[in-house]
Design a protein around this motif. Structure first.
Motif, short mmCIF file in Angstrom:
data_model
loop_
_atom_site.label_atom_id
_atom_site.label_comp_id
_atom_site.label_asym_id
_atom_site.label_seq_id
_atom_site.Cartn_x
_atom_site.Cartn_y
_atom_site.Cartn_z
N TYR A 1 0.86 -1.18 0.00
CA TYR A 1 0.00 0.00 0.00
C TYR A 1 0.90 1.24 0.00
N THR A 2 0.35 2.39 0.32
CA THR A 2 1.15 3.61 0.38
C THR A 2 2.26 3.48 1.41
N GLY A 3 3.38 4.17 1.14
CA GLY A 3 4.50 4.15 2.08
C GLY A 3 5.12 2.78 2.26
N TYR A 4 4.92 1.87 1.27
CA TYR A 4 5.54 0.54 1.25
C TYR A 4 5.07 -0.34 2.41
N GLN A 5 3.83 -0.13 2.85
CA GLN A 5 3.20 -0.99 3.85
C GLN A 5 2.69 -2.25 3.15
N LYS A 6 3.15 -3.41 3.59
CA LYS A 6 2.94 -4.65 2.84
C LYS A 6 1.49 -5.13 2.92
N VAL A 7 0.99 -5.60 1.78
CA VAL A 7 -0.38 -6.13 1.75
C VAL A 7 -0.48 -7.42 2.56
N THR A 8 0.65 -8.08 2.79
CA THR A 8 0.66 -9.32 3.57
C THR A 8 0.72 -9.07 5.08
N ASP A 9 0.90 -7.81 5.48
CA ASP A 9 0.96 -7.45 6.90
C ASP A 9 -0.46 -7.25 7.42
N PRO A 10 -0.94 -8.11 8.31
CA PRO A 10 -2.34 -7.99 8.78
C PRO A 10 -2.67 -6.62 9.37
N LYS A 11 -1.73 -6.02 10.12
CA LYS A 11 -2.01 -4.71 10.72
C LYS A 11 -2.19 -3.63 9.66
N ALA A 12 -1.31 -3.63 8.65
CA ALA A 12 -1.43 -2.65 7.57
C ALA A 12 -2.73 -2.87 6.81
N ARG A 13 -3.03 -4.12 6.53
CA ARG A 13 -4.25 -4.41 5.76
C ARG A 13 -5.50 -4.00 6.54
N GLN A 14 -5.52 -4.26 7.83
CA GLN A 14 -6.68 -3.87 8.65
C GLN A 14 -6.84 -2.36 8.70
N LYS A 15 -5.72 -1.63 8.73
CA LYS A 15 -5.80 -0.16 8.73
C LYS A 15 -6.48 0.35 7.48
N PHE A 16 -6.09 -0.17 6.33
CA PHE A 16 -6.69 0.26 5.07
C PHE A 16 -8.12 -0.24 4.93
N GLU A 17 -8.41 -1.41 5.45
CA GLU A 17 -9.78 -1.92 5.43
C GLU A 17 -10.72 -1.03 6.23
N ARG A 18 -10.26 -0.57 7.40
CA ARG A 18 -11.09 0.33 8.21
C ARG A 18 -11.31 1.66 7.50
N ALA A 19 -10.24 2.18 6.87
CA ALA A 19 -10.35 3.48 6.20
C ALA A 19 -11.25 3.41 4.98
N TRP A 20 -11.15 2.31 4.23
CA TRP A 20 -11.89 2.19 2.96
C TRP A 20 -13.20 1.42 3.11
N ARG A 21 -13.40 0.78 4.29
CA ARG A 21 -14.63 0.04 4.57
C ARG A 21 -14.88 -1.07 3.55
N ARG A 22 -13.84 -1.77 3.25
CA ARG A 22 -13.90 -2.91 2.34
C ARG A 22 -12.90 -3.98 2.78
N ARG A 23 -13.26 -5.24 2.60
CA ARG A 23 -12.30 -6.32 2.77
C ARG A 23 -11.30 -6.26 1.63
N LEU A 24 -10.03 -6.43 1.94
CA LEU A 24 -8.99 -6.30 0.92
C LEU A 24 -8.27 -7.63 0.69
N PRO A 25 -7.82 -7.88 -0.52
CA PRO A 25 -7.12 -9.14 -0.83
C PRO A 25 -5.78 -9.22 -0.10
N GLU A 26 -5.39 -10.43 0.27
CA GLU A 26 -4.16 -10.63 1.04
C GLU A 26 -2.96 -10.99 0.18
N LYS A 27 -3.21 -11.65 -0.93
CA LYS A 27 -2.12 -12.18 -1.74
C LYS A 27 -1.57 -11.09 -2.68
N PRO A 28 -0.22 -10.90 -2.73
CA PRO A 28 0.35 -9.94 -3.69
C PRO A 28 -0.09 -10.26 -5.12
N GLY A 29 -0.20 -9.20 -5.92
CA GLY A 29 -0.71 -9.36 -7.28
C GLY A 29 0.39 -9.58 -8.30
N LEU A 30 0.02 -9.39 -9.56
CA LEU A 30 0.92 -9.62 -10.69
C LEU A 30 1.69 -8.35 -11.04
#
Length: 692
Positions: free
Chosen positions: A345-374
């Protein structure tokens, strides 16, 4: 006449300039006299950056492909159709059947929104951009060694450096204003060292020019460090206090003696020793690199070797002392910072990091994918494999910039749905089902982040042509059409959201950028003045880590069938895929056609005359262009710029990838050259005439 302060849209220097506006048209530019980067001057692209804005080729209305032809449409029609098609594809094939490309030409705010749209609306991490093709090795290598993948120093420090070591960077042509600072330092007595197989303009000013074989950067750097270690030039105090893992690295380093490295690289052992002594002895030593280092299957290892070198000598964490990747495009640093990458995500916060992912999920109000993309090249492979069905491309032109273009064409012919969002028609639009007309840098507000991490405002000077809209507005309207409303009054509100979610941008807000010339991240709060140089007391990851690397040959070496090495790059007058610069009169006049540089010995052996037409071929395809016979390239190497669609260099290049970050090896491909058929006929006729 109105003068509007903004930032040049070309390279990563981030020069300040004024757009001159009269009666709703931009009629010229002038440089910002006190800007810390360009200090009252501009390169030729900067002086002419206004002309393409009002070019008649500009896209002015949305287009939808009907019966095989792109037809004009309303925004409502184009957005509704696009939203419906994307939802159908997700329903049929799943979220990961769509890929998205952001853009180093667009603002931070726009890249943030397309990253948010990809993850929160489309539900995939399949997002990438052109940094994959230029500096993904930097992000991977420096993040591993230091914890941060960016230029450690400020451009204004360069002129006070005592040693400047440039490797794999054609600085005078690719980053002219940074080269201006380097040459000022040389005028003040600094020693300039250049390592590059080609004799570039910057090399002409060097005290030492190392012309190593293409693809041998790791061996060269290990040889330099071997001398530093053997002659006790290591900064032991710095190493003991600030780093880890030296002992393991030392064991590998001892294998790269100057004599062995001479055999691998072609650089005399005496020059290797000289560079090691000069660089290690001066604390005010700055090391610079660009795509000559990164665009290899060993790109990450090359960057790690450079990081090892600055840590071994303690040349980091001080003014005029550090490691400085020169980013290619105006906002490629910012696009990376905004998380337009498949794993962060922004600032190189890893999508595989549960804490980073939960922060963006709360802000965007959506469940986010965990696996890195292509990544970019992996998306092409996924299309060919039938896994990727649709793409949304903003401000990129992969049909000219990606490697092995014939394969890319085959892939895009298989796509079920393609959205292209741009300011001009380009090669990629030829495959588009929907085209969104976008605003140029002069027609919107926002920010760019330059190569030294300086976040600067760009300001709207004129309205977009026709029905074109700013990229951020297009993204918000498409998101709303897909049932996820994004509502912002202007880009300053988007930056406020970025600051809330991104620690390194926490204090960067538009009102703070109005005065002066921007702020350099990290800038964690609203009172922070910005950071001119990194790693002052400690590295971003704590201790810097010595990372063991080894020498590997390029994927594709010359052989009897393809005896020459092709390397590609930019020129002074043109830029990337040419959509802007080739619509600028002065730039096109100065360099109107493609060419290949070839060494005189090779030219003589192949019976190739200067400025004659030749055919250059690799295992992937062929192009025809003009030969320039010159000593700028060493024997066995040819150089082709990649700006020209009529002789696209990337038809020739290999899609071999660095295993870690998936960057293609643009700098080494095996090729052969022969005179064009008409040249052969002419030679036969000349020989026949001479024998009469």
């Amino acid at each position: 006449m109105l003068k509007v302060l903004t930032v040049c849209p070309y390279c990563g220097c981030g020069c300040g300039l004024y757009l001159h506006v009269e009666e709703g048209r931009i009629i010229g530019v002038s440089p910002s006299r006190n800007h810390p980067v360009n200090r009252g001057t501009l390169c030729i692209k900067g002086w002419n950056c206004y002309e393409f804005i009002q070019h008649p080729d500009r896209l002015r209305t949305p287009l939808i492909r009907k019966n095989g032809t792109l037809k004009e449409a309303t925004w409502e029609e184009a957005l509704e159709y696009t939203a419906r098609r994307l939802q159908e594809i997700i329903s049929l094939y799943g979220n990961d059947s769509i890929g998205v490309l952001g853009s180093a030409k667009c603002t931070n705010e726009e890249n943030y929104l397309i990253m948010k749209f990809t993850r929160a609306v489309l539900g995939t991490n399949n997002i990438d951009h052109c940094a994959r093709l230029c500096h993904s090795s930097t992000v991977g290598g420096l993040a591993a060694a230091f914890g941060s993948g960016a230029m450690t120093n400020s451009i204004s420090e360069i002129r006070d450096a005592r040693v400047i070591f440039v490797i794999g960077s054609n600085t005078t042509e690719q980053h002219p204003m940074i080269a201006m600072h380097m040459l000022e330092a040389v005028d003040k007595g600094a020693t300039l060292i250049v390592a590059d197989p080609r004799k570039t303009k910057i090399a002409e000013f060097a005290s030492i020019h190392l012309r190593h074989r293409s693809g041998t950067d790791v061996a060269l750097l290990m040889g330099i460090m071997n001398v530093i270690l053997g002659e006790r030039l290591v900064d032991r105090e710095f190493v003991m206090r600030r780093t880890e893992n030296l002992e393991i690295f030392e064991n590998r380093l001892r294998e790269f003696t100057p004599d062995r490295v001479e055999k691998l690289t072609g650089v005399p052992a005496s020059d290797i020793r000289k560079v090691a002594r000069v660089y290690a002895a001066e604390k005010r030593s700055m090391l610079f690199y660009a795509m000559g280092i990164t665009q290899h299957i060993t790109g990450v290892d090359n960057v790690k070797a450079l990081a090892n070198l600055v840590m071994l000598t303690g040349h980091i964490g001080l003014p005029m002392s550090g490691l400085n990747p020169l980013r290619g495009q105006n906002n490629v640093q910012g696009a990376c910072d905004m998380g337009v990458l498949p794993n962060v995500y922004t600032g190189y916060q890893k999508v595989t990091d549960p804490k980073a992912r939960q922060k963006f999920e709360r802000a965007w109000r959506r469940r986010l994918p965990e696996k890195p993309g292509l990544t970019v090249v992996e998306m092409t492979e996924a299309i060919l494999d039938g896994k990727l069905k649709a793409m949304y491309i903003m401000g990129e032109n992969p049909l000219l910039s990606d490697p092995d273009l014939n394969q890319v064409v085959k892939a895009f012919e298989k796509l079920q749905f393609l959205i292209v969002q741009d300011i001009f028609p380009n090669e990629t639009i030829e495959f588009a089902d929907v085209v969104f007309p976008a605003a140029s840098f002069a027609e919107k507000n926002g920010t760019f982040t330059n190569t030294e991490r300086r976040v600067q405002l760009i300001r709207k000077a004129i309205p977009p042509p026709g029905d074109a809209k700013a990229d951020w507005q297009i993204i918000t309207e498409l998101s709303t059409a897909m049932g996820y409303p994004m509502q912002y009054r202007d880009t300053y509100e988007i930056m406020e959201e970025i600051a809330l979610l991104t620690p390194s941008y926490g204090g960067i807000l538009h009102y703070r950028l109005e005065e002066g010339y921007g702020l350099q991240w990290p800038c964690p709060d609203r009172k922070h003045p910005g950071t001119p140089y990194l790693h002052r007391k400690k590295f971003a990851r704590g201790l810097g880590t010595f990372l063991t690397v080894d020498f590997k040959l390029p994927e594709e070496m010359p052989d009897d069938n393809y005896p020459l090495i092709l390397t590609t790059g930019r020129t002074y007058f043109h830029y990337h895929t040419g959509t802007m610069c080739r619509r600028t009169t002065v730039l096109e006049r100065e360099e109107p056609e493609p060419f290949v540089e070839i060494n005189p010995e090779d030219a003589e052996a192949l019976e190739i005359r200067d400025r004659s037409r030749v055919k250059i071929s690799s295992r992937r395809g062929s192009i025809t262009l003009m030969a320039i016979v010159t000593e700028r390239v060493p024997k066995g190497i040819v150089f082709v710029p990649f700006h020209f669609r009529e002789a696209a260099a990337n038809i020739l290049t290999s899609a071999a990838l660095d295993p870690e970050v998936k960057i293609p090896e643009y700098k080494v491909s095996a090729v052969k050259i022969e005179p064009e058929e008409t040249e052969k006929i002419l030679k036969t006729e000349i020989k026949a005439f001479r024998t009469r």
